[in-house]
Each structure stands twice: as C-alpha cells, then as structure tokens.
Scaffold this active site. Sequence first.
Site, mmCIF file in Angstrom:
data_model
loop_
_atom_site.group_PDB
_atom_site.id
_atom_site.type_symbol
_atom_site.label_atom_id
_atom_site.label_comp_id
_atom_site.label_asym_id
_atom_site.label_seq_id
_atom_site.Cartn_x
_atom_site.Cartn_y
_atom_site.Cartn_z
ATOM 1 N N ASN A 169 0.792 -1.236 0.000
ATOM 2 C CA ASN A 169 0.000 0.000 0.000
ATOM 3 C C ASN A 169 0.828 1.292 0.000
ATOM 4 O O ASN A 169 0.352 2.320 -0.462
ATOM 5 C CB ASN A 169 -1.048 -0.011 1.119
ATOM 6 C CG ASN A 169 -0.464 -0.165 2.490
ATOM 7 O OD1 ASN A 169 0.703 -0.514 2.636
ATOM 8 N ND2 ASN A 169 -1.252 0.095 3.512
ATOM 9 N N THR A 195 5.274 -7.433 -4.447
ATOM 10 C CA THR A 195 5.143 -7.659 -5.894
ATOM 11 C C THR A 195 4.318 -6.535 -6.520
ATOM 12 O O THR A 195 4.754 -5.906 -7.487
ATOM 13 C CB THR A 195 4.540 -9.047 -6.148
ATOM 14 O OG1 THR A 195 5.495 -10.005 -5.673
ATOM 15 C CG2 THR A 195 4.289 -9.279 -7.621
ATOM 16 N N ASP A 230 10.961 -16.855 2.512
ATOM 17 C CA ASP A 230 11.592 -17.626 3.594
ATOM 18 C C ASP A 230 13.104 -17.649 3.443
ATOM 19 O O ASP A 230 13.837 -17.529 4.428
ATOM 20 C CB ASP A 230 11.063 -19.072 3.600
ATOM 21 C CG ASP A 230 9.702 -19.160 4.260
ATOM 22 O OD1 ASP A 230 9.230 -18.115 4.785
ATOM 23 O OD2 ASP A 230 9.092 -20.249 4.244
ATOM 24 N N THR A 248 1.765 -12.412 7.645
ATOM 25 C CA THR A 248 3.063 -12.985 7.257
ATOM 26 C C THR A 248 4.121 -12.592 8.290
ATOM 27 O O THR A 248 5.016 -13.380 8.600
ATOM 28 C CB THR A 248 3.510 -12.408 5.881
ATOM 29 O OG1 THR A 248 2.374 -12.367 5.029
ATOM 30 C CG2 THR A 248 4.606 -13.211 5.261
ATOM 31 N N GLU A 264 5.634 -4.135 11.697
ATOM 32 C CA GLU A 264 4.447 -3.279 11.701
ATOM 33 C C GLU A 264 3.381 -4.030 10.940
ATOM 34 O O GLU A 264 3.458 -4.160 9.726
ATOM 35 C CB GLU A 264 4.754 -1.926 11.048
ATOM 36 C CG GLU A 264 5.698 -1.049 11.846
ATOM 37 C CD GLU A 264 5.134 -0.568 13.174
ATOM 38 O OE1 GLU A 264 3.904 -0.655 13.385
ATOM 39 O OE2 GLU A 264 5.919 -0.117 14.019
ATOM 40 N N CYS A 298 -3.110 0.730 6.859
ATOM 41 C CA CYS A 298 -3.038 0.013 8.141
ATOM 42 C C CYS A 298 -3.795 0.792 9.206
ATOM 43 O O CYS A 298 -4.443 0.215 10.064
ATOM 44 C CB CYS A 298 -1.592 -0.182 8.552
ATOM 45 S SG CYS A 298 -0.626 1.322 8.592
#
Length: 496
Positions: A169, A195, A230, A248, A264, A298
């Site tokens: 965002n 992405t 990962d 995530t 965050e 957020c």
Amino acid sequence: MAGTGVFAEILDGEVYKYYSDGEWKKSSSGKTVAIINPTTRKTQYKVQACTQEEVNKVMESAKMAQKSWAKTPLWKRAELLHKAAAILKEHKAPIAECLVKEIAKPAKDAITEVVRSGDLVSYTAEEGVRILGEGKFLVSDSFPGNERTKYCLTSKIPLGVVLAIPPFNYPVNLAVSKIAPALIAGNSLVLKPPTQGAVSALHMVHCFHLAGFPKGLISCITGKGSEIGDFLTLHPGVNCISFTGGDTGIAISKKAGMIPLQMELGGKDACIVLEDADLDLVAANIIKGGFSYSGQRCTAVKVVLVMESVADELVEKVKAKVAKLTVGPPEIDCDITPVVSESSANFIEGLVMDAREKGATFCQEYKREGNLIWPLLLDNVRPDMRIAWEEPFGPVLPVIRINSIEEGIHHCNASNFGLQGCVFTKDINKAVLISDAMETGTVQINSAPARGPDHFPFQGLKDSGIGSQGITNSINMMTKIKTTVINLPTPSYTMG
Ligand code: NAP
C-alpha cells in the site's frame, strides 16, 4: 515516463531488472513475475524472479559494503541521503505513474507519497547526524560499592545487513522509512519490495543509485514473497528484519533467529464516538479515515463504536458524505479506486456477505465491478459478524452501536490487533481516560488514526507489531549500543 530517460537502464525489453552490487541485472532464472494492474486486471509490468544464488550474492556484497560504509563519516552518509532525496523528488512523476498502475493509488496521492518519501529521507539524514553524533559518558561511583575508577563510553553502532520488506500500500514510503534509517546508522540494506509496487520501488532504488551510494550497499531482490521470502528472512547474512505487512509478519517473527525485528502489522482501528462529540467532525474523519485509498491503510478507521443516542444522526451524516465519494480509476483521482487484487476483492466480499447473512443494515447497495468495490457503510453490526473483528482492507466500514464507554473500550481491547484507535469527545478528561484504557500503540483524540507525521513514534501492540517506528525510533532500532570502559588504577574525581 516510467522506464524511460534516466530510468531506461533499469528495464530490459519489457522486464524490469533487479539491483545487485551497484548494477541492474537480469535474473539467471529466466523467469519473471507479472504485476497485474488492479484497474485493467491485465499485466502492466514484469519483474525478475530472483534465485537463491542471486540472494546469496546480494547478501555477500551487502556484508562487504557495510564494513567500509560503517567507516564513512556521518556527514558524508547524510550528504548522500540528501542527494537521493532530491533526486527522488525530482523524479516524482514517473514513480507516481507506477504507483497508479501497480496499486491503483489515486494520482494525487501517488505524487504525495513520493514527495513525502523524499522529505522522510532528508529528515532521517538530519536526525541521524544529531542522534548518532552523541554517546554517553558514565562514571562508576554512582553505583554502590564503587569508586570513580571506571569511565564508560557508549556509542551507537550499526547492526550489519538490514532486510527491508514493505507492503503493497505504500511501496515507496514504507521502503524508504526502512532504507534511510538503516543507511544513516551505517548498515547496508537489502530490499524485497511487494510484488504489487515492485516497479515503483525499483524506480525509487534507482534514485539512490544515481545519488552515488557505494556498490552493494543497497540491493533490491524481486520475486514473489511466497517463493523467495523464507530464503531471505532465514538467511544467515541478515542481521535485522524490518517488515511491514499482514499476518506474514507473525510467521516471520516465529521463525527468525537471534536478530532484532521491527514488525508493523495489521490493525482494526476503532473509532469511539461519545454523546458530546462534534458529529460533523466525526463524519469528516470517518470518511477520511475509513475510505481514503479505498480503506487500504493500516491505520484506516476499521470499526466505528458509537453511542446509541447519537448513532442515527452520525450514520445519516456519514451516509451523506459517502454518497459524494467518486468511484472509478486512479488516473482521474477518484476517491474510491479498485482494490489491489481480485483475491483481496473476494475477501472483502466474503466479509460483506457474512454481515448480510447475519443481519447488518446496508446503508448503500453493495456493488462490485472487477476489483472495484463501491463504498459501503454497514450499520447495526454485531460482535458475531466477521467484519466486527477482521481487517477488510477495502472501502467497507462497520458501525457497532454501544450503550456505554466501557462497551466501546471492551470491543477495542478484545481485538487481537492494537495498532491505533481514536476517540471523539469534547471532554478532554474523558478522552485521556479512554485513551489510557485502549490497548493500542497510539490513540488520536478528535482525529482519525494516522501514521504520520513520519517523525512521530508509530507502533502496534499485540498482533499489530514488535518495536516502534518513526524516524528516531527506527534509527535507534537499527543500531546497537557498544561500550568502552577505561579502568583507572586509582579513583579520579574531576575537579571544577
Ligand atoms: P503481506 O501480504 O503481508 O505482504 C507484505 C510483504 O511481505 C510483501 O512484500 C510480500 O511480498 C512479502 N511476503 C509475502 N510472503 C512472504 C514470506 N513468506 N516471507 C517474507 N516476505 C513475504 O501484506 P500486504 O497485503 O502487502 O499489505 C497489507 C497488510 O499490511 C495489512 O494487513 C495492513 O494492515 C498491513 N500494513 C501495516 C502497516 C503498519 O505500519 N502497521 C502499514 C501498512 C500496511 P509479495 O508482495 O511478493 O507477496
């Protein structure tokens, strides 16, 4: 235009390159990741799908570059950051164009994001020069049993390689909010952009390249988080992770080793409205807080908790303002633009359908075309509905009617999130008591939640985060304290 002029070298045919060791490169994977324009739902850009080998190489050069960067004078580090900030602002138009195409950010807001990012980089350079230029001097005789035989000198030292992972965002602003503090503090930085937003981020990184930072100090690895994430977060070369995004982040924090984390994460920011509130002010803030960038913030207002006695009046005022919101493409600055992806739109629709089945009052008709969802206010939402607790990240806002302040505080604190919240009342004493009782990182009194200004501390409690952001806090977070103790053979007291 994106990918042209000074940005031509970051593009190879129709695929954007990744940035490693001071150069723009094609991945040896031969694979690309498509970035879908949320408005057209067609492929807008392509980026490299980097390999694990390429990540290893980036980590290696980041480690080497950091060693000499840590010995670069602070004023020189600041000078380069100021230069990058100026270049970023100079090229705001092509970067904003990418934000419009990749994440459907309204055109004016896209420009604002880039300019704000330049300002953030400059402020960080200035703040870094001040706070990193100071250490502490302690003497031993203040602790019982000690004479003044030890002088302790403390200073802030860099952590090493910082891995930065921002969300879609604010792919530019939330990247530089990690890059600038990391660099001023003497760290090197590896960026893994979201992405959706990767091409905006690559243009931004090129501004740092043009500013002349040493090779390897900043790198940018592209690829899907689900594929390369990962490997990056568990990489032994990483000394700190600064992540902004959703759940995530919780998974990353459970797996990460002995390294500092700045997380965050999501929020379900509550807006508590008391009987004496200025309802026009509340309605304006609900619109700004709940619907700007189509609720994909957020710190968006994500649940309104209003006293029953003023609920009808407030809902009418908000409804009138919702009716005036423009809905359409980001290019012409509509208030409500398509949400970032089809899966995101489907998720939002799931929350709306659940609320419908369980009897919420729809203040507008539910309408969706592709990823575009019309703004929707849901009244009479009850705690058994998913939308009462989950983060829609879209232009859908639930209203829960409450009969006491305690009920509002209870709902806010029963959430697993604790990012921000807000309270509207003319009684400052009540506002302070409510603010103290709300278990969130920040409470705004008589205004919607907000992340800025960027030098304010910004943090989430519970599942909303670990650590604190904001320019000063981020610089401190990306450093460690080192002490040198001078031991004297006999006590020495400094005389006037
Ligand atoms: P997200 O899905 O969690 O993705 C965030 C970042 O993590 C992206 O760069 C993503 O890359 C990457 N990623 C995905 N899987 C990964 C893995 N296994 N390992 C490492 N990285 C991985 O979040 P989002 O949808 O972009 O953003 C929306 C969320 O961010 C919301 O929950 C919102 O509340 C939160 N947010 C929080 C703040 C805050 O400051 N508290 C600010 C803004 C947004 P890909 O894009 O390649 O998947």
